[in-house]
Scaffold this motif. Structure first.
Motif, PDB file in Angstrom:
ATOM      1  N   GLU A 168      20.262 -14.363  39.156  1.00  0.00           N
ATOM      2  CA  GLU A 168      19.693 -14.378  37.804  1.00  0.00           C
ATOM      3  C   GLU A 168      19.524 -12.946  37.313  1.00  0.00           C
ATOM      4  N   LEU A 169      20.001 -12.706  36.106  1.00  0.00           N
ATOM      5  CA  LEU A 169      19.932 -11.372  35.528  1.00  0.00           C
ATOM      6  C   LEU A 169      18.486 -10.995  35.240  1.00  0.00           C
ATOM      7  N   MET A 170      18.118  -9.741  35.616  1.00  0.00           N
ATOM      8  CA  MET A 170      16.775  -9.230  35.317  1.00  0.00           C
ATOM      9  C   MET A 170      16.846  -8.157  34.238  1.00  0.00           C
ATOM     10  N   PHE A 171      17.609  -7.091  34.499  1.00  0.00           N
ATOM     11  CA  PHE A 171      17.662  -5.940  33.606  1.00  0.00           C
ATOM     12  C   PHE A 171      19.107  -5.461  33.453  1.00  0.00           C
ATOM     13  N   VAL A 172      19.381  -4.880  32.284  1.00  0.00           N
ATOM     14  CA  VAL A 172      20.653  -4.222  32.033  1.00  0.00           C
ATOM     15  C   VAL A 172      20.375  -2.836  31.490  1.00  0.00           C
ATOM     16  N   TYR A 173      21.046  -1.842  32.064  1.00  0.00           N
ATOM     17  CA  TYR A 173      21.034  -0.493  31.534  1.00  0.00           C
ATOM     18  C   TYR A 173      22.436  -0.169  31.019  1.00  0.00           C
ATOM     19  N   SER A 174      22.482   0.328  29.815  1.00  0.00           N
ATOM     20  CA  SER A 174      23.742   0.758  29.228  1.00  0.00           C
ATOM     21  C   SER A 174      23.612   2.218  28.816  1.00  0.00           C
ATOM     22  N   TYR A 175      24.467   3.050  29.354  1.00  0.00           N
ATOM     23  CA  TYR A 175      24.397   4.494  29.088  1.00  0.00           C
ATOM     24  C   TYR A 175      22.974   5.006  29.315  1.00  0.00           C
ATOM     25  N   GLU A 176      22.407   4.590  30.435  1.00  0.00           N
ATOM     26  CA  GLU A 176      21.126   5.064  30.947  1.00  0.00           C
ATOM     27  C   GLU A 176      19.934   4.613  30.108  1.00  0.00           C
ATOM     28  N   LYS A 177      20.154   3.703  29.191  1.00  0.00           N
ATOM     29  CA  LYS A 177      19.042   3.168  28.405  1.00  0.00           C
ATOM     30  C   LYS A 177      18.902   1.676  28.680  1.00  0.00           C
TER      31      LYS A 177
END
Lengths: 115, 113
Positions: free
Chosen positions: A44-53
């Protein structure tokens, strides 16, 4: 290097402890992810970081605190966890918006036990 | 992302072809079919993906029906190391973009010696 490395592989912590999970990749991927997987269930997905944000937080309790110090590292800080938080925590990375066809690369996970 | 339906478990004899079905009847035109597998206590591993044409790589073949409402993952010569949970995921291609994968329950494939 085509791997996502997670440390530690196993962690046992008390409910009052503070610990951190670490994830590292050197593929130049600009998106990184934390997943939680309970026994016999899908990740299950918790967090996503994209380009360090931080771009996605799937309503995760605040006792889980993610951090992305740079494009290669992803941490998950743990504090005041409950026994039901015991699970396999998986890190993954992907190219990001301008990606290739191969999708996501996952680490082998950290097996967390909260006592 | 379109919903997928997979059998919860399947058995296959070692050395035979393993054929894993996936139904995705609500798939839309811009959605790809991806397959990942997860060997016990490891992270998921990318296998293959496709849009409408059949695809083959060193691990497997992917057969997508003409109406794109179902697909089959084929492991041509299954070995004991192929025992794993196989996930069929339908999603719009974003180049591995930053929106995560949503996993269904998958199929637990057991290769029998």
């Amino acid at each position: 290097d085509t791997e996502v490395t997670q440390t530690p592989k196993h962690l046992v912590m008390g409910m009052t402890n503070k610990k951190s999970l670490k994830c590292e990749q050197h593929m130049g991927h600009r998106a990184m992810y934390w997943y939680k997987q309970k026994a016999k269930k899908p990740p299950e997905l918790m967090f996503v970081y994209s380009y360090e944000k931080l771009s996605i937080n799937e309503s995760v309790p605040s006792r889980f605190s993610p951090e992305c110090p740079n494009s290669s590292l992803l941490n998950l800080h743990l504090h005041a966890l409950q026994p039901e938080d015991s699970a396999l925590y998986l890190c993954a990375s992907s190219q990001g918006i301008q990606g290739n066809n191969y999708g996501y690369t996952f680490g082998s996970g950290t097996r967390l036990t909260v006592v | 992302d379109a919903k997928t339906t997979q059998p919860p478990s399947m058995d296959c004899a070692e050395g035979r072809a393993a054929n894993l079905p996936c139904n995705h009847s609500t798939i839309s035109g811009n959605e790809y079919v991806y397959w990942y597998r997860q060997i016990h206590s490891q992270g998921p591993q990318y296998i293959i993906h496709g849009l409408k044409n059949n695809e083959t790589n060193e691990m497997a073949s992917l057969i997508i029906t003409e109406d794109r409402k179902s697909s089959t993952l084929i492991l041509p010569h299954a070995t004991l190391r192929d025992t794993a949970v196989y996930y069929c995921i339908v999603r719009a291609y974003s180049g591995g973009g930053a929106d995560g994968l949503t996993f269904g329950k998958g199929t637990h494939l057991i290769i029998q010696p």
